[in-house]
Design a protein around this motif. Structure first.
Motif, short mmCIF file in Angstrom:
data_model
loop_
_atom_site.label_atom_id
_atom_site.label_comp_id
_atom_site.label_asym_id
_atom_site.label_seq_id
_atom_site.Cartn_x
_atom_site.Cartn_y
_atom_site.Cartn_z
N GLY A 33 0.81 -1.23 0.00
CA GLY A 33 0.00 0.00 0.00
C GLY A 33 0.83 1.26 0.00
N GLN A 34 2.16 1.12 -0.08
CA GLN A 34 3.07 2.26 -0.04
C GLN A 34 3.62 2.55 -1.44
OE1 GLN A 34 3.56 4.09 2.82
NE2 GLN A 34 1.92 2.72 3.52
N PRO A 35 4.04 3.80 -1.67
CA PRO A 35 4.64 4.11 -2.97
C PRO A 35 5.85 3.22 -3.25
CG PRO A 35 4.17 6.14 -1.77
CD PRO A 35 3.94 5.00 -0.81
N TYR A 36 6.03 2.86 -4.51
CA TYR A 36 7.19 2.04 -4.88
C TYR A 36 8.51 2.77 -4.56
CZ TYR A 36 4.43 -1.40 -7.45
OH TYR A 36 3.56 -2.40 -7.80
N ARG A 37 8.53 4.06 -4.77
CA ARG A 37 9.69 4.91 -4.49
C ARG A 37 10.84 4.74 -5.48
NH1 ARG A 37 9.80 7.35 0.62
NH2 ARG A 37 8.05 6.74 1.94
N ASN A 58 10.31 8.68 -14.27
CA ASN A 58 9.35 9.33 -13.37
C ASN A 58 8.16 9.85 -14.16
OD1 ASN A 58 11.88 11.16 -13.95
ND2 ASN A 58 10.13 12.57 -13.87
N SER A 59 7.01 9.90 -13.50
CA SER A 59 5.84 10.53 -14.12
C SER A 59 5.83 12.01 -13.76
CB SER A 59 4.55 9.81 -13.71
OG SER A 59 4.33 9.92 -12.32
N GLY A 60 4.65 12.59 -13.53
CA GLY A 60 4.55 14.03 -13.33
C GLY A 60 4.98 14.50 -11.96
N LEU A 66 4.99 11.79 -1.32
CA LEU A 66 5.04 10.98 -2.55
C LEU A 66 3.64 10.71 -3.09
CD1 LEU A 66 7.92 8.44 -1.79
CD2 LEU A 66 8.02 10.60 -3.03
N ARG A 67 2.88 11.79 -3.21
CA ARG A 67 1.54 11.72 -3.79
C ARG A 67 1.52 12.55 -5.07
NH1 ARG A 67 -3.81 10.85 -2.51
NH2 ARG A 67 -5.32 12.23 -3.52
N ALA A 209 16.64 10.08 -6.19
CA ALA A 209 15.61 10.58 -5.28
C ALA A 209 14.37 9.70 -5.43
CB ALA A 209 15.27 12.03 -5.60
N ASP A 210 13.58 9.59 -4.37
CA ASP A 210 12.36 8.78 -4.43
C ASP A 210 11.33 9.41 -5.36
OD1 ASP A 210 13.44 6.99 -2.66
OD2 ASP A 210 12.33 7.74 -0.91
N PHE A 211 10.53 8.56 -6.00
CA PHE A 211 9.46 9.01 -6.87
C PHE A 211 8.10 8.59 -6.35
CE2 PHE A 211 12.77 8.51 -10.42
CZ PHE A 211 13.09 9.85 -10.38
N ALA A 212 7.09 9.29 -6.82
CA ALA A 212 5.70 8.84 -6.64
C ALA A 212 5.40 7.97 -7.85
CB ALA A 212 4.76 10.03 -6.52
N GLY A 213 4.74 8.50 -8.88
CA GLY A 213 4.43 7.69 -10.04
C GLY A 213 5.63 7.41 -10.92
N MET A 214 5.60 6.24 -11.56
CA MET A 214 6.65 5.86 -12.51
C MET A 214 6.01 5.19 -13.71
SD MET A 214 9.65 4.36 -9.98
CE MET A 214 8.55 3.70 -8.74
#
Length: 219
Positions: A33-37, A58-60, A66-67, A209-214
């Motif tokens: 349930g957590q962001p992939y990062r 990375n997405s937008g 990380l939302r 760096a960590d990402f939200a969407g990928m």
């Protein structure tokens, strides 16, 4: 994936053929349930599903925690709604827009036009500003602009191909838009993110760096 030079600057470019390649968007690991990062965590999850990661980026733009800051659609499900903000950094530098795919069709659509169209995509990410719309450069971009950063973006090009590009060094918005239009042949393109932008292939991973969407290309 290829390395392409535009106006003296090197870019990493991934060309996606939706008739052949599987392009999907990922934010949260369904197990935790957590962001992939990280690309690495996403790669491991996809491998469990029997999918080989060919390319990821990375997405937008995203918010703290990380939302995704704007629209985020995965598998036809809207996880974050469309964001109509008109102030607050690059994201809200109107016109901004949405990159979306449905089946083998891909498009970059201005935010208000997307709201009217309501295309029910399989996957979508909202970001900003738009780099190009119908070959027209964003009206706020200046050839002499002094904001130079590493940048990533996505374009929908002649023939319907999708092209992701990550600059190897700092570039301003105007030159980045011109690269998509004149070198890659994409009349429509969307800025994804700035200095943290990165990509992964089977041989490389430039993330720091960590990402939200990928976005992920798999086969």
């Amino acid at each position: 994936m290829s390395r392409i030079t535009g106006d003296g600057l090197l870019y990493t470019v991934a060309t996606v053929d939706l008739g052949r390649d599987r392009l999907s968007l990922h934010w949260r690991n369904p197990t935790t349930g957590q962001p992939y990062r990280t690309f690495g965590e996403l790669r491991r999850r996809l491998a469990k599903e029997g999918r080989d990661l060919i390319f990821a980026t990375n997405s937008g733009i995203y918010a703290p925690g990380l939302r995704p800051l704007g629209l985020h659609v995965e598998g036809g499900r809207t996880l974050v709604p469309l964001n109509g903000a008109r102030s607050g950094g690059n994201f809200a530098l109107r016109p901004n827009g949405v990159f979306w795919i449905r089946g083998t069709r891909a498009a970059v659509t201005e935010t208000d036009a997307y709201r009217r169209l309501n295309p029910a995509p399989d996957f979508a990410t909202q970001s900003g500003p738009l780099l190009l719309s119908g070959g027209r450069i964003h009206p706020e971009f200046n050839k002499e602009g002094t904001s130079f950063k590493v940048r990533s973006g996505v374009g929908v090009c002649k023939g319907g191909q999708v092209k992701f590009a990550v600059s190897a060094g700092p570039v301003n918005f105007y030159s980045f838009a011109v690269f998509f239009r004149d070198t890659l042949g994409c009349p429509d393109a969307l800025y994804l993110d700035g200095s943290i932008s990165a990509y992964a292939t089977a041989q490389a991973d430039t993330q720091f760096a960590d990402f939200a969407g990928m976005w992920a290309v798999t086969r």
